[in-house]
Design an enzyme around this catalytic site. Structure first.
Site, PDB file in Angstrom:
ATOM      1  N   GLY A  66     -15.514   3.260   4.338  1.00  0.00           N
ATOM      2  CA  GLY A  66     -14.428   4.129   3.891  1.00  0.00           C
ATOM      3  C   GLY A  66     -13.737   3.648   2.631  1.00  0.00           C
ATOM      4  O   GLY A  66     -12.570   3.979   2.399  1.00  0.00           O
ATOM      5  N   GLN A  67     -14.444   2.873   1.812  1.00  0.00           N
ATOM      6  CA  GLN A  67     -13.822   2.409   0.567  1.00  0.00           C
ATOM      7  C   GLN A  67     -13.457   3.613  -0.298  1.00  0.00           C
ATOM      8  O   GLN A  67     -14.307   4.474  -0.551  1.00  0.00           O
ATOM      9  CB  GLN A  67     -14.769   1.479  -0.208  1.00  0.00           C
ATOM     10  CG  GLN A  67     -14.101   0.898  -1.457  1.00  0.00           C
ATOM     11  CD  GLN A  67     -15.021  -0.029  -2.265  1.00  0.00           C
ATOM     12  OE1 GLN A  67     -16.206  -0.151  -1.974  1.00  0.00           O
ATOM     13  NE2 GLN A  67     -14.450  -0.665  -3.262  1.00  0.00           N
ATOM     14  N   SER A  68     -12.203   3.684  -0.720  1.00  0.00           N
ATOM     15  CA  SER A  68     -11.762   4.828  -1.517  1.00  0.00           C
ATOM     16  C   SER A  68     -11.369   4.431  -2.931  1.00  0.00           C
ATOM     17  O   SER A  68     -11.375   5.266  -3.831  1.00  0.00           O
ATOM     18  CB  SER A  68     -10.604   5.547  -0.823  1.00  0.00           C
ATOM     19  OG  SER A  68      -9.501   4.687  -0.684  1.00  0.00           O
ATOM     20  N   HIS A  96     -10.296  -5.126  -3.330  1.00  0.00           N
ATOM     21  CA  HIS A  96      -8.947  -5.405  -2.821  1.00  0.00           C
ATOM     22  C   HIS A  96      -9.028  -5.845  -1.375  1.00  0.00           C
ATOM     23  O   HIS A  96      -9.869  -5.377  -0.615  1.00  0.00           O
ATOM     24  CB  HIS A  96      -8.049  -4.165  -2.951  1.00  0.00           C
ATOM     25  CG  HIS A  96      -8.642  -2.926  -2.359  1.00  0.00           C
ATOM     26  ND1 HIS A  96      -9.550  -2.139  -3.045  1.00  0.00           N
ATOM     27  CD2 HIS A  96      -8.477  -2.340  -1.154  1.00  0.00           C
ATOM     28  CE1 HIS A  96      -9.912  -1.126  -2.279  1.00  0.00           C
ATOM     29  NE2 HIS A  96      -9.287  -1.230  -1.116  1.00  0.00           N
ATOM     30  N   LEU A  97      -8.127  -6.737  -1.040  1.00  0.00           N
ATOM     31  CA  LEU A  97      -8.006  -7.244   0.317  1.00  0.00           C
ATOM     32  C   LEU A  97      -6.782  -6.586   0.937  1.00  0.00           C
ATOM     33  O   LEU A  97      -5.686  -6.635   0.367  1.00  0.00           O
ATOM     34  CB  LEU A  97      -7.802  -8.760   0.216  1.00  0.00           C
ATOM     35  CG  LEU A  97      -8.190  -9.696   1.321  1.00  0.00           C
ATOM     36  CD1 LEU A  97      -9.589  -9.426   1.825  1.00  0.00           C
ATOM     37  CD2 LEU A  97      -8.065 -11.128   0.805  1.00  0.00           C
ATOM     38  N   HIS A  98      -6.973  -5.941   2.094  1.00  0.00           N
ATOM     39  CA  HIS A  98      -5.839  -5.396   2.837  1.00  0.00           C
ATOM     40  C   HIS A  98      -5.265  -6.485   3.726  1.00  0.00           C
ATOM     41  O   HIS A  98      -6.016  -7.161   4.440  1.00  0.00           O
ATOM     42  CB  HIS A  98      -6.283  -4.260   3.765  1.00  0.00           C
ATOM     43  CG  HIS A  98      -6.844  -3.051   3.088  1.00  0.00           C
ATOM     44  ND1 HIS A  98      -6.124  -1.888   2.917  1.00  0.00           N
ATOM     45  CD2 HIS A  98      -8.058  -2.805   2.546  1.00  0.00           C
ATOM     46  CE1 HIS A  98      -6.877  -0.975   2.314  1.00  0.00           C
ATOM     47  NE2 HIS A  98      -8.061  -1.511   2.078  1.00  0.00           N
ATOM     48  N   ASN A 158     -13.036  -3.517   2.342  1.00  0.00           N
ATOM     49  CA  ASN A 158     -13.999  -2.433   2.538  1.00  0.00           C
ATOM     50  C   ASN A 158     -14.973  -2.356   1.372  1.00  0.00           C
ATOM     51  O   ASN A 158     -14.571  -2.440   0.213  1.00  0.00           O
ATOM     52  CB  ASN A 158     -13.264  -1.098   2.679  1.00  0.00           C
ATOM     53  CG  ASN A 158     -12.408  -1.057   3.922  1.00  0.00           C
ATOM     54  OD1 ASN A 158     -12.806  -1.556   4.969  1.00  0.00           O
ATOM     55  ND2 ASN A 158     -11.218  -0.488   3.815  1.00  0.00           N
ATOM     56  N   ASP A 208       0.853  -1.192   0.000  1.00  0.00           N
ATOM     57  CA  ASP A 208       0.000   0.000   0.000  1.00  0.00           C
ATOM     58  C   ASP A 208       0.894   1.250   0.000  1.00  0.00           C
ATOM     59  O   ASP A 208       1.899   1.308   0.714  1.00  0.00           O
ATOM     60  CB  ASP A 208      -0.916  -0.003   1.239  1.00  0.00           C
ATOM     61  CG  ASP A 208      -2.073   0.969   1.091  1.00  0.00           C
ATOM     62  OD1 ASP A 208      -3.224   0.516   0.980  1.00  0.00           O
ATOM     63  OD2 ASP A 208      -1.820   2.198   1.069  1.00  0.00           O
TER      64      ASP A 208
HETATM   65  P1  5GP Z   1      -9.796   1.372   0.564  1.00  0.00           P
HETATM   66  O1  5GP Z   1      -9.880   2.613   1.414  1.00  0.00           O
HETATM   67  O2  5GP Z   1     -10.525   1.561  -0.748  1.00  0.00           O
HETATM   68  O3  5GP Z   1     -10.189   0.106   1.263  1.00  0.00           O
HETATM   69  O4  5GP Z   1      -8.258   1.182   0.252  1.00  0.00           O
HETATM   70  C1  5GP Z   1      -7.595   1.730  -0.827  1.00  0.00           C
HETATM   71  C2  5GP Z   1      -6.121   1.643  -0.522  1.00  0.00           C
HETATM   72  O5  5GP Z   1      -5.393   1.823  -1.719  1.00  0.00           O
HETATM   73  C3  5GP Z   1      -5.627   2.712   0.459  1.00  0.00           C
HETATM   74  O6  5GP Z   1      -5.051   2.087   1.599  1.00  0.00           O
HETATM   75  C4  5GP Z   1      -4.621   3.518  -0.360  1.00  0.00           C
HETATM   76  O7  5GP Z   1      -3.511   3.938   0.405  1.00  0.00           O
HETATM   77  C5  5GP Z   1      -4.229   2.547  -1.446  1.00  0.00           C
HETATM   78  N1  5GP Z   1      -3.833   3.171  -2.684  1.00  0.00           N
HETATM   79  C6  5GP Z   1      -4.526   4.133  -3.362  1.00  0.00           C
HETATM   80  N2  5GP Z   1      -3.876   4.455  -4.484  1.00  0.00           N
HETATM   81  C7  5GP Z   1      -2.763   3.685  -4.531  1.00  0.00           C
HETATM   82  C8  5GP Z   1      -1.683   3.591  -5.463  1.00  0.00           C
HETATM   83  O8  5GP Z   1      -1.623   4.271  -6.492  1.00  0.00           O
HETATM   84  N3  5GP Z   1      -0.694   2.680  -5.182  1.00  0.00           N
HETATM   85  C9  5GP Z   1      -0.737   1.903  -4.054  1.00  0.00           C
HETATM   86  N4  5GP Z   1       0.292   1.050  -3.879  1.00  0.00           N
HETATM   87  N5  5GP Z   1      -1.742   1.975  -3.156  1.00  0.00           N
HETATM   88  C10 5GP Z   1      -2.734   2.860  -3.391  1.00  0.00           C
END
Ligand code: 5GP
Ligand code: ZN
Length: 115
Positions: free
Chosen positions: A94-96, A101-103, A88, A31
């Protein structure tokens, strides 16, 4: 490939990543904004926005994401200390990035059991 999807651009090789794993259907990478000492994302190459869009036909792919995440966590030395897998979906979570994707989070005691 979805228009304006940052993870589709990563799959296409248009955005650099610190890659951890790749195969025909999955990609894993660090990340860009880590929330824990180990913070890795596991994504399918196929664009699925989130669990709301996941279909029965995606079951093997979703299972592969989970099992690959466990293998990566083990490789990262997290099997004993533990780790969290988070997926998420939507605003309250808070999905962005709207490409599923799995963290994988670990390497320290994580605050809270869920959040
Ligand atoms: P979400 O909030 O949708 O569950 O997680 C999205 C994740 O993607 C965030 O933790 C954010 O830091 C990561 N992320 C967003 N853009 C990029 C990118 O361009 N490269 C990488 N490696 N991670 C990203
Ligand atoms: Zn996408």
């Amino acid at each position: 490939m979805a228009e304006d999807c940052i993870f589709c651009k990563i799959v296409a090789g248009d955005i650099p990543i610190r890659q951890v794993y790749a195969d025909d259907e999955l990609l894993a990478f660090h990340d860009v904004s880590p929330q824990a000492p180990v913070h890795i994302l596991v994504i399918p190459r196929k664009h699925i926005s989130n669990m709301n869009e996941a279909a029965a036909a995606d079951q093997p792919l979703l299972g592969a994401m989970l099992l690959r995440a466990a293998a990566i966590a083990k490789q990262q030395g997290l099997a004993e200390s533990g780790y969290r897998l988070a997926l998420n979906t939507g605003p309250d979570a808070g999905q962005s990035v709207f490409h599923i994707h799995l963290h994988i989070l670990g390497g320290q005691r994580l605050e809270g059991r869920m959040g």
